[in-house]
Design a protein around this motif. Structure first.
Motif, mmCIF file in Angstrom:
data_model
loop_
_atom_site.group_PDB
_atom_site.id
_atom_site.type_symbol
_atom_site.label_atom_id
_atom_site.label_comp_id
_atom_site.label_asym_id
_atom_site.label_seq_id
_atom_site.Cartn_x
_atom_site.Cartn_y
_atom_site.Cartn_z
ATOM 1 N N GLY A 194 119.979 24.520 46.696
ATOM 2 C CA GLY A 194 120.982 23.948 47.584
ATOM 3 C C GLY A 194 121.605 22.696 47.014
ATOM 4 O O GLY A 194 122.809 22.447 47.199
ATOM 5 N N TYR A 195 120.811 21.883 46.318
ATOM 6 C CA TYR A 195 121.333 20.657 45.727
ATOM 7 C C TYR A 195 122.376 20.960 44.664
ATOM 8 O O TYR A 195 123.330 20.207 44.484
ATOM 9 N N PHE A 196 122.165 22.047 43.933
ATOM 10 C CA PHE A 196 123.085 22.391 42.855
ATOM 11 C C PHE A 196 124.319 23.126 43.366
ATOM 12 O O PHE A 196 125.431 22.917 42.870
ATOM 13 N N VAL A 197 124.142 23.970 44.373
ATOM 14 C CA VAL A 197 125.243 24.797 44.865
ATOM 15 C C VAL A 197 126.203 24.006 45.748
ATOM 16 O O VAL A 197 127.419 24.247 45.727
ATOM 17 N N THR A 198 125.691 23.047 46.511
ATOM 18 C CA THR A 198 126.537 22.294 47.438
ATOM 19 C C THR A 198 127.722 21.625 46.737
ATOM 20 O O THR A 198 128.857 21.714 47.233
ATOM 21 N N PRO A 199 127.540 20.939 45.593
ATOM 22 C CA PRO A 199 128.711 20.377 44.907
ATOM 23 C C PRO A 199 129.700 21.441 44.444
ATOM 24 O O PRO A 199 130.914 21.183 44.415
ATOM 25 N N LEU A 200 129.206 22.621 44.081
ATOM 26 C CA LEU A 200 130.120 23.695 43.678
ATOM 27 C C LEU A 200 130.963 24.155 44.861
ATOM 28 O O LEU A 200 132.153 24.459 44.703
ATOM 29 N N PHE A 201 130.360 24.200 46.040
ATOM 30 C CA PHE A 201 131.117 24.557 47.237
ATOM 31 C C PHE A 201 132.197 23.512 47.513
ATOM 32 O O PHE A 201 133.342 23.846 47.840
ATOM 33 N N ALA A 202 131.824 22.227 47.370
ATOM 34 C CA ALA A 202 132.809 21.162 47.567
ATOM 35 C C ALA A 202 133.927 21.260 46.541
ATOM 36 O O ALA A 202 135.110 21.056 46.868
ATOM 37 N N ALA A 203 133.577 21.577 45.289
ATOM 38 C CA ALA A 203 134.592 21.719 44.236
ATOM 39 C C ALA A 203 135.547 22.866 44.556
ATOM 40 O O ALA A 203 136.766 22.744 44.360
ATOM 41 N N ALA A 204 135.013 23.981 45.039
ATOM 42 C CA ALA A 204 135.863 25.115 45.397
ATOM 43 C C ALA A 204 136.796 24.753 46.551
ATOM 44 O O ALA A 204 137.979 25.125 46.551
ATOM 45 N N LEU A 205 136.271 24.022 47.511
ATOM 46 C CA LEU A 205 137.088 23.599 48.649
ATOM 47 C C LEU A 205 138.262 22.746 48.187
ATOM 48 O O LEU A 205 139.413 22.952 48.602
ATOM 49 N N VAL A 206 137.977 21.797 47.314
ATOM 50 C CA VAL A 206 139.033 20.923 46.801
ATOM 51 C C VAL A 206 139.992 21.705 45.903
ATOM 52 O O VAL A 206 141.210 21.484 45.938
ATOM 53 N N PHE A 207 139.480 22.627 45.106
ATOM 54 C CA PHE A 207 140.330 23.415 44.199
ATOM 55 C C PHE A 207 141.408 24.170 44.977
ATOM 56 O O PHE A 207 142.571 24.204 44.571
ATOM 57 N N PHE A 208 141.030 24.768 46.095
ATOM 58 C CA PHE A 208 141.975 25.583 46.851
ATOM 59 C C PHE A 208 142.724 24.793 47.927
ATOM 60 O O PHE A 208 143.850 25.169 48.288
ATOM 61 N N LEU A 209 142.125 23.730 48.425
ATOM 62 C CA LEU A 209 142.705 23.037 49.580
ATOM 63 C C LEU A 209 142.898 21.545 49.340
ATOM 64 O O LEU A 209 142.907 20.761 50.294
ATOM 65 N N HIS A 210 143.090 21.133 48.087
ATOM 66 C CA HIS A 210 143.126 19.690 47.828
ATOM 67 C C HIS A 210 144.254 18.955 48.561
ATOM 68 O O HIS A 210 144.067 17.799 48.946
ATOM 69 N N PRO A 211 145.428 19.555 48.803
ATOM 70 C CA PRO A 211 146.423 18.792 49.584
ATOM 71 C C PRO A 211 145.921 18.465 50.992
ATOM 72 O O PRO A 211 146.120 17.356 51.497
ATOM 73 N N GLN A 212 145.239 19.435 51.613
ATOM 74 C CA GLN A 212 144.706 19.193 52.944
ATOM 75 C C GLN A 212 143.566 18.182 52.913
ATOM 76 O O GLN A 212 143.444 17.326 53.801
ATOM 77 N N VAL A 213 142.716 18.269 51.885
ATOM 78 C CA VAL A 213 141.605 17.321 51.766
ATOM 79 C C VAL A 213 142.137 15.910 51.537
ATOM 80 O O VAL A 213 141.625 14.934 52.087
#
Length: 220
Positions: free
Chosen positions: A71-90
């Protein structure tokens, strides 16, 4: 000590929440620097896990938690994916992200200090590693992005000082045998509120007395 104050599931959830918001800040900087998807993921991972990795290596807690808990390793990858696709909203909710980042700062300076003390370090060394846990990932993020680390820049709002205060409260409570759920919560909230106030009122650390340099604030 931590497991005596919080259940393992609560502690794990708090850690993941802090990791997630730190990863968001790293991924956003990568987007601003025009990094590719790999660079976004790397900066998210480094920002989220760098401080904890440094602490665990220093105290001999090996292998570090980042490599034993998926979970410690995957959580940052999830955050990175969120920013990759939705960075204007973030970016539009950047104030909320900064608020959560302040919460992560408060949490990590406290948990880092207590973990270092559990592994036999003295009070001063424990507080120093608590500070490193809270700000280490941000330092590595800025170095990899070819920037002067934010906590070393005079034109940035206080960041390390709130973490130092939170870690200081923890070691004082340990020294006087007063560390419990309430005092740990107080340390987290104190660091959190100080960081919010620093962002709200642009509190900054003083520069050298009678300095003769006329360096100007860097433009964004």
């Amino acid at each position: 000590m931590l497991h005596d104050l919080f259940s393992p599931s609560v502690q794990h959830g708090l850690d993941l929440a802090g990791i997630f918001v730190f990863a968001i800040s790293g991924a956003l900087l990568a987007v601003r620097k025009n990094f590719d998807v790999f660079g976004i993921a790397v900066l998210a991972e480094v920002t989220a896990l760098g401080g904890g990795l440094f602490r665990d290596l220093m105290i001999g807690a090996v292998p570090p938690a980042a490599f034993t808990d998926l979970g410690y390793f995957v959580t940052p990858l999830f955050a990175a994916a969120l920013v990759f696709f939705l960075h204007p909203q973030v970016e539009r909710i950047n104030r909320a992200v900064n608020t959560f980042d302040a919460a992560g700062l408060g949490l990590f300076c406290v948990t880092g200090t207590t973990k270092a003390y559990e592994y036999g370090l003295g009070l001063t060394s424990s507080a120093a590693l608590g500070l490193a846990t809270a700000v280490g990932g941000g330092v590595l993020r800025d170095v990899l992005a070819n920037e002067v680390p934010s906590l070393l820049r005079w034109d940035r709002d206080l960041y390390a000082v709130p973490a130092m205060v939170g870690a200081g409260i923890v070691v004082l409570c340990i020294r006087y045998d007063a560390l419990n759920t309430f005092t740990m919560g107080t340390a987290v909230i104190t660091a959190f509120v100080l960081r919010l106030l620093a962002m709200r009122y642009h509190w900054r650390a003083p520069r050298a007395w009678n300095r003769r340099s006329h360096a100007q604030e860097e433009t964004a």
